[in-house]
Scaffold this motif. Structure first.
Motif, PDB file in Angstrom:
ATOM      1  N   LEU A   1      35.013  25.987  -6.688  1.00  0.00           N
ATOM      2  CA  LEU A   1      35.195  26.990  -5.643  1.00  0.00           C
ATOM      3  C   LEU A   1      36.207  26.452  -4.644  1.00  0.00           C
ATOM      4  CD1 LEU A   1      31.547  28.138  -4.747  1.00  0.00           C
ATOM      5  CD2 LEU A   1      33.315  29.538  -5.820  1.00  0.00           C
ATOM      6  N   ARG A   2      36.911  27.352  -3.994  1.00  0.00           N
ATOM      7  CA  ARG A   2      37.771  26.957  -2.888  1.00  0.00           C
ATOM      8  C   ARG A   2      37.323  27.706  -1.651  1.00  0.00           C
ATOM      9  NH1 ARG A   2      44.271  27.461  -1.719  1.00  0.00           N
ATOM     10  NH2 ARG A   2      43.716  29.655  -1.392  1.00  0.00           N
ATOM     11  N   LEU A   3      36.894  26.951  -0.664  1.00  0.00           N
ATOM     12  CA  LEU A   3      36.502  27.526   0.611  1.00  0.00           C
ATOM     13  C   LEU A   3      37.708  27.575   1.534  1.00  0.00           C
ATOM     14  CD1 LEU A   3      33.104  25.702   1.244  1.00  0.00           C
ATOM     15  CD2 LEU A   3      33.574  27.758  -0.107  1.00  0.00           C
ATOM     16  N   SER A   4      37.744  28.611   2.356  1.00  0.00           N
ATOM     17  CA  SER A   4      38.794  28.754   3.349  1.00  0.00           C
ATOM     18  C   SER A   4      38.177  28.808   4.735  1.00  0.00           C
ATOM     19  CB  SER A   4      39.601  30.032   3.111  1.00  0.00           C
ATOM     20  OG  SER A   4      40.276  29.984   1.872  1.00  0.00           O
ATOM     21  N   CYS A   5      38.911  28.262   5.675  1.00  0.00           N
ATOM     22  CA  CYS A   5      38.498  28.253   7.076  1.00  0.00           C
ATOM     23  C   CYS A   5      39.677  28.817   7.861  1.00  0.00           C
ATOM     24  CB  CYS A   5      38.178  26.822   7.493  1.00  0.00           C
ATOM     25  SG  CYS A   5      37.969  26.555   9.262  1.00  0.00           S
ATOM     26  N   ALA A   6      39.559  30.079   8.235  1.00  0.00           N
ATOM     27  CA  ALA A   6      40.641  30.741   8.947  1.00  0.00           C
ATOM     28  C   ALA A   6      40.321  30.778  10.426  1.00  0.00           C
ATOM     29  CB  ALA A   6      40.819  32.156   8.409  1.00  0.00           C
ATOM     30  N   ALA A   7      41.329  30.470  11.235  1.00  0.00           N
ATOM     31  CA  ALA A   7      41.103  30.403  12.678  1.00  0.00           C
ATOM     32  C   ALA A   7      42.070  31.290  13.427  1.00  0.00           C
ATOM     33  CB  ALA A   7      41.252  28.962  13.148  1.00  0.00           C
ATOM     34  N   SER A   8      41.601  31.743  14.552  1.00  0.00           N
ATOM     35  CA  SER A   8      42.463  32.448  15.486  1.00  0.00           C
ATOM     36  C   SER A   8      42.755  31.504  16.635  1.00  0.00           C
ATOM     37  CB  SER A   8      41.769  33.701  16.012  1.00  0.00           C
ATOM     38  OG  SER A   8      40.591  33.339  16.704  1.00  0.00           O
ATOM     39  N   GLY A   9      43.884  31.663  17.260  1.00  0.00           N
ATOM     40  CA  GLY A   9      44.244  30.767  18.345  1.00  0.00           C
ATOM     41  C   GLY A   9      45.217  29.701  17.880  1.00  0.00           C
ATOM     42  N   ARG A  10      46.421  29.711  18.448  1.00  0.00           N
ATOM     43  CA  ARG A  10      47.461  28.790  17.985  1.00  0.00           C
ATOM     44  C   ARG A  10      47.082  27.331  18.178  1.00  0.00           C
ATOM     45  NH1 ARG A  10      52.116  31.051  16.525  1.00  0.00           N
ATOM     46  NH2 ARG A  10      52.467  33.248  17.035  1.00  0.00           N
ATOM     47  N   ALA A  11      46.199  27.054  19.112  1.00  0.00           N
ATOM     48  CA  ALA A  11      45.798  25.670  19.364  1.00  0.00           C
ATOM     49  C   ALA A  11      45.154  25.033  18.142  1.00  0.00           C
ATOM     50  CB  ALA A  11      44.843  25.611  20.538  1.00  0.00           C
ATOM     51  N   PHE A  12      44.649  25.863  17.244  1.00  0.00           N
ATOM     52  CA  PHE A  12      43.971  25.350  16.048  1.00  0.00           C
ATOM     53  C   PHE A  12      44.870  24.422  15.265  1.00  0.00           C
ATOM     54  CE2 PHE A  12      40.812  25.424  12.778  1.00  0.00           C
ATOM     55  CZ  PHE A  12      41.482  25.451  11.564  1.00  0.00           C
ATOM     56  N   SER A  13      46.164  24.691  15.264  1.00  0.00           N
ATOM     57  CA  SER A  13      47.078  23.866  14.475  1.00  0.00           C
ATOM     58  C   SER A  13      47.203  22.450  15.026  1.00  0.00           C
ATOM     59  CB  SER A  13      48.454  24.529  14.401  1.00  0.00           C
ATOM     60  OG  SER A  13      49.002  24.657  15.701  1.00  0.00           O
ATOM     61  N   SER A  14      46.744  22.211  16.237  1.00  0.00           N
ATOM     62  CA  SER A  14      46.792  20.870  16.817  1.00  0.00           C
ATOM     63  C   SER A  14      45.432  20.188  16.792  1.00  0.00           C
ATOM     64  CB  SER A  14      47.312  20.924  18.242  1.00  0.00           C
ATOM     65  OG  SER A  14      46.418  21.638  19.074  1.00  0.00           O
TER      66      SER A  14
ATOM     67  N   ALA B   1      50.728  26.890   9.275  1.00  0.00           N
ATOM     68  CA  ALA B   1      51.445  28.163   9.447  1.00  0.00           C
ATOM     69  C   ALA B   1      50.500  29.345   9.268  1.00  0.00           C
ATOM     70  CB  ALA B   1      52.596  28.253   8.456  1.00  0.00           C
ATOM     71  N   LYS B   2      49.499  29.172   8.422  1.00  0.00           N
ATOM     72  CA  LYS B   2      48.494  30.213   8.189  1.00  0.00           C
ATOM     73  C   LYS B   2      47.237  29.983   9.003  1.00  0.00           C
ATOM     74  CE  LYS B   2      49.999  31.206   3.460  1.00  0.00           C
ATOM     75  NZ  LYS B   2      49.598  31.272   2.034  1.00  0.00           N
ATOM     76  N   MET B   3      47.214  28.878   9.774  1.00  0.00           N
ATOM     77  CA  MET B   3      46.031  28.506  10.558  1.00  0.00           C
ATOM     78  C   MET B   3      44.786  28.523   9.688  1.00  0.00           C
ATOM     79  SD  MET B   3      46.599  29.777  14.423  1.00  0.00           S
ATOM     80  CE  MET B   3      46.685  31.538  14.106  1.00  0.00           C
ATOM     81  N   THR B   4      44.890  27.879   8.556  1.00  0.00           N
ATOM     82  CA  THR B   4      43.798  27.858   7.591  1.00  0.00           C
ATOM     83  C   THR B   4      43.620  26.457   7.033  1.00  0.00           C
ATOM     84  OG1 THR B   4      44.227  30.163   6.992  1.00  0.00           O
ATOM     85  CG2 THR B   4      42.903  28.869   5.463  1.00  0.00           C
ATOM     86  N   VAL B   5      42.378  26.076   6.888  1.00  0.00           N
ATOM     87  CA  VAL B   5      42.013  24.816   6.249  1.00  0.00           C
ATOM     88  C   VAL B   5      41.206  25.155   5.003  1.00  0.00           C
ATOM     89  CG1 VAL B   5      40.684  22.683   6.490  1.00  0.00           C
ATOM     90  CG2 VAL B   5      42.052  23.531   8.405  1.00  0.00           C
ATOM     91  N   TYR B   6      41.422  24.389   3.958  1.00  0.00           N
ATOM     92  CA  TYR B   6      40.770  24.657   2.675  1.00  0.00           C
ATOM     93  C   TYR B   6      39.884  23.493   2.262  1.00  0.00           C
ATOM     94  CZ  TYR B   6      44.636  27.978   2.542  1.00  0.00           C
ATOM     95  OH  TYR B   6      45.526  28.972   2.855  1.00  0.00           O
TER      96      TYR B   6
END
Length: 123
Positions: A17-30, A74-79
């Motif tokens: 399985l591949r889990l995704s973690c999508a975030a809102s808020g540009r700060a997430f990338s830092s 760029a997608k603000m997503t962690v897998y």
């Protein structure tokens, strides 16, 4: 920062399985991001973490070689790619972000949490 996990489900032992973690808020990338899980009757446990830029990762021993954490800022997503799944991997999986660049094993050091996604591995 709001976090939403997806990708959980029912899979047979040995599957992936591949889990995704999508975030809102540009700060997430830092922010550093971690994956945790809680199995029925057990404590929440650390699985994997990644630094803000993806250059460093850490894993729980029991998932090393089977799970891979990655991110696309760029997608603000962690897998979390999970292979060779076992029945003991059955749990609710959570994504969390901490307001620093570097990752941590400690769930209390994370500031933002998603609602979780259920992963069930049948034997």
């Amino acid at each position: 920062v709001r976090i939403v996990e997806s990708g959980g489900g029912l899979v047979q032992a040995g599957g992936s399985l591949r889990l995704s973690c999508a975030a809102s808020g540009r700060a997430f990338s830092s922010y550093a991001v971690g994956w945790f899980r809680r199995a029925p009757g057990k404590e929440r446990e650390f699985l994997a973490a990644i630094t803000w830029d993806g250059t460093d990762t850490d894993y729980r021993d029991s998932v090393k070689g089977r799970f891979t954490i990655s991110r696309d800022n760029a997608k603000m997503t962690v897998y979390l790619q999970m292979n060779s799944l076992k029945p003991e991997d059955t749990a609710i999986y959570y994504c969390a972000a901490r307001k620093t660049s570097y990752s941590s094993y400690a769930p209390t050091s994370y500031n933002y949490w998603g609602q979780g996604t259920q992963v069930t591995v049948s034997s």
